[in-house]
Design a protein around this motif. Sequence first.
Motif, PDB file in Angstrom:
ATOM      1  N   CYS A 106       0.770  -1.237   0.098  1.00 54.99           N
ATOM      2  CA  CYS A 106      -0.044  -0.060   0.111  1.00 54.99           C
ATOM      3  C   CYS A 106       1.008   1.243   0.131  1.00 54.99           C
ATOM      4  O   CYS A 106       1.935   1.428   0.652  1.00 54.99           O
ATOM      5  N   SER A 107       0.297   2.215  -0.759  1.00 52.52           N
ATOM      6  CA  SER A 107       1.178   3.366  -0.856  1.00 52.52           C
ATOM      7  C   SER A 107       1.051   4.381   0.286  1.00 52.52           C
ATOM      8  O   SER A 107      -0.155   4.010   1.006  1.00 52.52           O
ATOM      9  N   ASN A 108       1.870   5.075   0.803  1.00 49.62           N
ATOM     10  CA  ASN A 108       1.737   6.071   1.825  1.00 49.62           C
ATOM     11  C   ASN A 108       0.664   7.338   1.543  1.00 49.62           C
ATOM     12  O   ASN A 108       1.208   7.784   0.705  1.00 49.62           O
ATOM     13  N   LYS A 109      -0.347   7.018   2.401  1.00 48.65           N
ATOM     14  CA  LYS A 109      -1.419   8.288   2.252  1.00 48.65           C
ATOM     15  C   LYS A 109      -1.235   9.561   2.830  1.00 48.65           C
ATOM     16  O   LYS A 109      -1.779  10.549   2.374  1.00 48.65           O
ATOM     17  N   TYR A 110      -0.118   9.588   3.478  1.00 47.60           N
ATOM     18  CA  TYR A 110       0.309  10.787   4.082  1.00 47.60           C
ATOM     19  C   TYR A 110       1.288  11.510   3.354  1.00 47.60           C
ATOM     20  O   TYR A 110       1.997  12.810   3.829  1.00 47.60           O
TER      21      TYR A 110
ATOM     22  N   ASN B 125      -0.440   2.669   7.058  1.00 48.73           N
ATOM     23  CA  ASN B 125      -1.434   3.909   6.821  1.00 48.73           C
ATOM     24  C   ASN B 125      -2.442   4.108   8.118  1.00 48.73           C
ATOM     25  O   ASN B 125      -2.952   5.300   8.120  1.00 48.73           O
TER      26      ASN B 125
ATOM     27  N   CYS C 119      -7.467   0.771   0.141  1.00 47.47           N
ATOM     28  CA  CYS C 119      -6.729   0.627   1.208  1.00 47.47           C
ATOM     29  C   CYS C 119      -7.619   1.154   2.438  1.00 47.47           C
ATOM     30  O   CYS C 119      -8.066   2.377   2.302  1.00 47.47           O
TER      31      CYS C 119
ATOM     32  N   GLN D 158       0.851  14.685  -2.447  1.00 46.69           N
ATOM     33  CA  GLN D 158       0.890  14.490  -3.971  1.00 46.69           C
ATOM     34  C   GLN D 158       0.770  15.749  -4.501  1.00 46.69           C
ATOM     35  O   GLN D 158      -0.503  16.614  -4.367  1.00 46.69           O
TER      36      GLN D 158
END
Length: 1199
Positions: free
Chosen positions: A69-73, A125, A112, A76
């Motif tokens: 899972c990509s880091n949503k914090y 996350n 996620c 972007q």
Amino acid sequence: MPPKRNRRTSPGHTGLSAGERLKRAKLTGNAAYSAWGWVGTEVTDISNITPEHRLATCGFSPGSTHTLCSNKYVKQIATSPTNQVKDDAGSSGPEDLTNDVIVISEDEEPACSGKICKNNPFCLNHLGQDKWENAAYEAYIKAHDLGNNPNNSSRDSITPIGLKNLGATCYANAYLQVWFQDTLFRKGVYQCQPAQDSEHTFEESPIFQLQVTFAAMQHSTLNTFNPVKLVESLKLRATEQQDAQEFSKLFMAHLDTEFKKQGDPELQSLIMNQFEGKQVYNTVCQNCLRRSERDSDFLEIEVNLENNATLEDRLFALLEPETLSGDNKYLCQQCDSLQDAKRYVELRELPPVLHFSLLRFVYDVSTMERKKSKQSILFPTFVDMDRFIGSTETRKSCKKQAAKESKNLYQLRGILLHKGGSAYHGHYEAQVFDGQNQSWYQFNDEEVTKIESLVPKLDPGKKGGRGAKDSKKRNNTATTRPHAPPKKRRRIADSDSEIEIIENPSQSQESEQSSSSQGPEYISSKDAYMLVYARVYQDCSPPGPVEKANGDAGPSAPPVVYPVTVPPPKALDVVQRMNAAHKGSCEEYVQREKSSRARFDQIRHTVMNIYQGWNLSSRQQDAVVASRQSLESWISRHITKPKTPKTTPAPAVGDTITGEEAAVTSTEESVQAVLSISEVVCIHGKLDPNSASDMKVIRAAACARIVEEDRCILAPKLTPADVCARCVERMFEEKLYQIEHPRLVSQFDDVAAVEDHEDGYYISKNWLRDWRLAKPKMHMDGQPDPPPDAEEYLRDVVCEHGALITNVAARRRISPEAYTLLREVFPSWSPLSTSAEPCSVCEMLLHNSRGDKREYRKQAEEEKAKLRHMHDNALNGNTALLEDVPCAIVPSQFVRSWRQWVMRPGDVPRPATVDNSQFICAHGLLAFNPNESGDLDSSMTVIKRSDWDVLADLYPGGPLIAVENSGGKYTHERQVCADCRFRRRTTFDMTEITIRVLGPNDPAPTPQTYNEEPAQPAKPAQSTQTTLLTYSKRQTEGYRKSRRIRQVREHGKRRKVTITKATTVKDLKVMLDGELAIPVISQRLFHRGHELDDSSATMLSLGILSNDLLDLKQVDEDVILLSDTDVEGDSRNTGSKKRTEGQAFDGTLLGGGSSFGPSSVPPSSSPSVAGPIACPACTYENEPAELACAMCETRLPNA
């Protein structure tokens, strides 16, 4: 430009992840392949387990279904494809929807969430990062405890300050708030010079402390002032509640004495000029019309209460003449004989500040105690006192005049409230009008609340409202009844007191309502205790320098002006020092908060940088395994209060810090915090596959940053390759068993059946029933299943002689094929064939046992027939048939054992002996007294002498204890040994005692009236039998659990409770509360007429014996509240003690216990000293020379 079209969310992918390899096991539908799906398919033996299989158990293998899972914090910044399309497409008409372009990203990541990624070790996350993203500073400050913010205690520029309650000093705080708003009185206090002598310093003077208190209330920058110095100077007991009216009178008398010592004439007469009025007591002889007058001064007008009556009605009643006739005739000096007369009171002069004392506390002669009346009183915001001053003719002439023409128009300025239903405890509050702010405030000690309007304005648009067109018509058509009840009540929303607004006042105030358009005029309260009114000056203002206040004083009065009040320099200096100290505390706190903010920003930047870059971009990166709990702890450790207190956070780099702060900072930075990952570590120190759901994989570089930048260590430090091989092998065997065991059971069930004529083998039914379960109870992790001939199952098939057991219900027949299948699993098992014969020895013993049981049954029936009376009546307490019959005493345990043997002679052993030696002391005498109910306890039973003779022939034992019940008293041959009897009753670790609950009308027992009921009833003809012992379950059906005080309805109710030597009286009362639902506060326990009033005393210290008797008397609460009608139940027979009056102000400076400074001027002639002395308990007026009240004998204030 075409309108936006929202694209529906794509469903989650169900295929393979990017780069995932298709496995054969996937095609079989095994969804758990990534963890243990390889068990039984790819691997069937421990030796075939590879490192990849071990990684798969924790979800670390390259073929795992867990996504990265990509880091949503991570912020972007890239432009989204949708926006690019929108910009490139340009604008188009809304009607051209066919040209809309919807672009779906091919690089869309999987969903996620905390639920979906709960077991994903690569998702980092949902570990509490939101705490740092949002309001983290508040949590940081709370965790590091900067201390109380002194700015929260700062006073705003408008709101008055509160006074701290020192325990029970609310009565003084309420009056201080009222007196402070009287600016003339405040000015006089400021001008007074406190006395001092060699023994008392200037600061110890109550006058000086009152000046400091008023100065703080006027100029303090804090919202609360602590009047502890004033309380100490008056020597008040801060923990004792006192009467507010008594405090007011005594304190005013003390101030009057101090004022008279001053040189300023105006100051000497301040109390008299500001608060003192004059009244005349007139007595007119009806025969000769001779008038007798007696002048008197007053500080308060005492008003009796009548439910829902107005203040004016009670004043009219106060001035109503009283006829003296009959036994109460008046001795006329002119007639020189007893004559009928009229007695009445006239008000001659009124002070500028008028106090109405509402006699809220009344004296109940039946109970000789004070009670609080909850009757409502209606009082106006303006009252025309011209109608109550002067003679009767003068008062009548003023009834028709308008309020604006009145020379004695008074406006409400303060209301003192007493909260609570008892006269002995409660809480005092005040509602006072602040002239400076032109607002009403509720003063509840430290809490000060603004009341938007004591008299709320009505909507002019509504019918009947103020300003409505029909307002005049409504006033003109009001009822002419003199005591018209109010039509509508409105409770003040800004106050929690029992105050209501009456929108339609009585006829007695019609003139005021006509002259003033500001209504409603009346306020109703059940808690009002004192009313304070101030005179409205029409043509002149109070003397002295004045300062104008903003706002209007009243509806028909000119602007109110207030004298300039400047505190004396010494008092003002004390307040200024307090203000300076408070200012310094505020500045110091701001500096600490600034340093803390800088430190927080630095920590936040470090923590956020670490968790924004700790995700893996590929499975081949160097990684460290941590537990979910350890990462959550690390994220929240700076914003969660630790279990041990922390020091104040160190300032950020660049801030100026002291040497002490620098030492603390260096110490904190040198100590590394240890974050344990024990939640995912097995006993071998490796990663435990059982805890795979709590594992999280982070970059090794991020772990190093945690150690270097945040001084935290993950211990132990493990990588994904450190999965415990031994734990994997153990779990592999268990999971393989779960796969192969059901398969083996299915094969066994297919071949286990055998016909009756076919040969087979015997197997234990219990073993087979358990083994056939999907997860047998016999199975232990890591161990093979026990064989069918294990020790706990062997006796189901084989007897103790090694042959086939005779009990056919414990074994089962299986086929030879099933035997062969089980022998492969249990090679050492050797079962008996179905051709084996049952054990001949066991069959012979079984035959003999049946014969013995028949003999035992016959013997039991014979003994039961011989001892029929003992069998039917012993142990049930039915002793009425044993009166005037020779009897004997036997142990109760023998009777119980014998009755059990009679019921089941083949299963229960027969008693061996009748042993009475426990009841005989070493001297050969009785160790108990049969005539004492506590001695004849549950350990012994009375039987007929004839039954004893039968027992003596059947059983060995003895000796005989012969007794006979004659007229309710036992006679016995053996004497009682007093010493051994007492030793027997006091030597116990645990025993039972009887609680006798007295009825509501039963008097409390005393040593003279105590009577212990005999164990036997005096009249055998009674239909209700008296039992020796009463064991019953707690009856709860009839109890009203919602009522705190429950009356005991049954006379003479008894309960058995178990106690020990160490049981205290408090413990016993708590047990009785649970048993009888009688609150502890309502219990009075008596032992032989003596009350057990020491809650900490133990049963041993009180001399409570085994099986003793205690009396329980239930009483109501000491204070019974009066209703609105002053009707209460009869409390004279409740058994409650008369409440003892407190010390009041005895021993204080106000009570005359001590004095301060020289006294060159005698005390002033205040009404509380020179006039009749009102009793603080019953309000009866006594002569000045009396020391105790003639009515209730309560000590008077002047005693």
